[in-house]
Design a protein around this motif. Structure first.
Motif, PDB file in Angstrom:
ATOM      1  N   VAL A  60       0.849  -1.187   0.000  1.00 59.81           N
ATOM      2  CA  VAL A  60       0.000   0.000   0.000  1.00 59.81           C
ATOM      3  C   VAL A  60       0.884   1.237   0.000  1.00 59.81           C
ATOM      4  O   VAL A  60       1.832   1.338   0.789  1.00 59.81           O
ATOM      5  CB  VAL A  60      -0.926   0.024   1.225  1.00 59.81           C
ATOM      6  CG1 VAL A  60      -1.685   1.334   1.278  1.00 59.81           C
ATOM      7  CG2 VAL A  60      -1.875  -1.159   1.185  1.00 59.81           C
ATOM      8  N   GLN A  61       0.550   2.178  -0.864  1.00 56.36           N
ATOM      9  CA  GLN A  61       1.357   3.397  -0.963  1.00 56.36           C
ATOM     10  C   GLN A  61       0.439   4.580  -1.222  1.00 56.36           C
ATOM     11  O   GLN A  61      -0.513   4.493  -1.996  1.00 56.36           O
ATOM     12  CB  GLN A  61       2.375   3.270  -2.096  1.00 56.36           C
ATOM     13  CG  GLN A  61       3.370   4.427  -2.158  1.00 56.36           C
ATOM     14  CD  GLN A  61       4.452   4.204  -3.201  1.00 56.36           C
ATOM     15  OE1 GLN A  61       4.341   3.335  -4.046  1.00 56.36           O
ATOM     16  NE2 GLN A  61       5.503   5.000  -3.143  1.00 56.36           N
ATOM     17  N   LEU A  62       0.716   5.684  -0.537  1.00 56.21           N
ATOM     18  CA  LEU A  62       0.034   6.944  -0.785  1.00 56.21           C
ATOM     19  C   LEU A  62       1.072   7.922  -1.309  1.00 56.21           C
ATOM     20  O   LEU A  62       2.100   8.132  -0.658  1.00 56.21           O
ATOM     21  CB  LEU A  62      -0.605   7.495   0.489  1.00 56.21           C
ATOM     22  CG  LEU A  62      -1.645   6.615   1.179  1.00 56.21           C
ATOM     23  CD1 LEU A  62      -2.179   7.313   2.427  1.00 56.21           C
ATOM     24  CD2 LEU A  62      -2.785   6.271   0.244  1.00 56.21           C
ATOM     25  N   GLN A  63       0.806   8.497  -2.459  1.00 56.13           N
ATOM     26  CA  GLN A  63       1.739   9.415  -3.099  1.00 56.13           C
ATOM     27  C   GLN A  63       1.112  10.794  -3.165  1.00 56.13           C
ATOM     28  O   GLN A  63       0.184  11.020  -3.936  1.00 56.13           O
ATOM     29  CB  GLN A  63       2.094   8.921  -4.493  1.00 56.13           C
ATOM     30  CG  GLN A  63       3.122   9.784  -5.223  1.00 56.13           C
ATOM     31  CD  GLN A  63       4.516   9.669  -4.625  1.00 56.13           C
ATOM     32  OE1 GLN A  63       4.949   8.588  -4.253  1.00 56.13           O
ATOM     33  NE2 GLN A  63       5.199  10.782  -4.499  1.00 56.13           N
ATOM     34  N   ALA A  64       1.630  11.716  -2.362  1.00 51.17           N
ATOM     35  CA  ALA A  64       1.122  13.081  -2.360  1.00 51.17           C
ATOM     36  C   ALA A  64       1.921  13.931  -3.344  1.00 51.17           C
ATOM     37  O   ALA A  64       3.136  13.763  -3.479  1.00 51.17           O
ATOM     38  CB  ALA A  64       1.220  13.677  -0.965  1.00 51.17           C
ATOM     39  N   SER A  65       1.227  14.834  -3.999  1.00 49.68           N
ATOM     40  CA  SER A  65       1.876  15.732  -4.951  1.00 49.68           C
ATOM     41  C   SER A  65       1.090  17.029  -5.043  1.00 49.68           C
ATOM     42  O   SER A  65      -0.022  17.137  -4.512  1.00 49.68           O
ATOM     43  CB  SER A  65       1.973  15.063  -6.327  1.00 49.68           C
ATOM     44  OG  SER A  65       0.678  14.784  -6.828  1.00 49.68           O
ATOM     45  N   GLY A  66       1.672  18.002  -5.737  1.00 48.44           N
ATOM     46  CA  GLY A  66       0.969  19.256  -5.976  1.00 48.44           C
ATOM     47  C   GLY A  66       1.440  20.424  -5.145  1.00 48.44           C
ATOM     48  O   GLY A  66       0.973  21.548  -5.331  1.00 48.44           O
ATOM     49  N   GLY A  67       2.355  20.186  -4.220  1.00 44.92           N
ATOM     50  CA  GLY A  67       2.877  21.281  -3.427  1.00 44.92           C
ATOM     51  C   GLY A  67       3.760  22.198  -4.252  1.00 44.92           C
ATOM     52  O   GLY A  67       4.080  21.911  -5.402  1.00 44.92           O
TER      53      GLY A  67
END
Length: 123
Positions: free
Chosen positions: A1-8
Motif C-alpha cells: 500500500v502506498q500513498l503518493q502526495a503531490s501538488g505542493g
C-alpha cells in the motif's frame, strides 16, 4: 500500500494550490481519507477529512471556507483544493488513509501515510 502526495510548491499569499494523493496497492473507496500538515517547529495537525461511505467532509477551523477536500474513487485519489492561501499555511502536507470509513481529526485514526508535499506561501 502506498500513498503518493503531490501538488505542493511555492505560491504567493492569496493564491491557490491543489494537492493530490494517489493511493495504490488496494482500493480505498470505503476508507476515510485525511489531510494533515506539519508547520516548522509544530506538531502534525489536522486539516481536512472525508469519510469513506458518504464522503462527508470535515475541516479544521483554519481550513473552513478556504480548503476543499474531495475524492475520485475510480482513480483512488483524494484532493485538497486550497484557496486564499496565507503564509501561515506554509507546511509539509500529508495525506493519510484510515482503516475504515470513519473520519477522525486525530493522526492516530489513520493507518497509512504518504510522504508529504511541501507548500510554501510567500507574503
Amino acid at each position: 500500500v502506498q500513498l503518493q502526495a503531490s501538488g505542493g510548491g511555492l505560491v504567493q499569499a492569496g493564491g491557490s494550490l491543489r494537492l493530490s494523493c494517489a493511493a495504490s496497492g488496494r482500493p480505498f473507496s470505503s476508507n476515510a481519507m485525511g489531510w494533515f500538515r506539519q508547520r516548522p517547529g509544530k506538531e502534525r495537525e489536522f486539516v481536512a477529512t472525508i469519510s469513506g461511505s458518504t464522503s462527508r467532509t470535515y475541516y479544521a477551523d483554519s481550513a473552513k471556507g478556504r480548503f476543499t477536500i474531495s475524492r475520485d474513487n475510480p482513480k483512488n485519489t483524494v484532493y485538497l483544493q486550497m484557496n486564499s492561501l496565507r503564509p501561515e499555511d506554509t507546511a509539509v502536507y500529508y495525506c493519510a488513509a484510515a482503516g475504515g470509513s470513519y473520519s477522525s481529526p486525530l493522526p492516530s485514526g489513520y493507518v497509512y501515510w504518504g510522504q508529504g508535499t511541501q507548500v510554501t506561501v510567500s507574503s
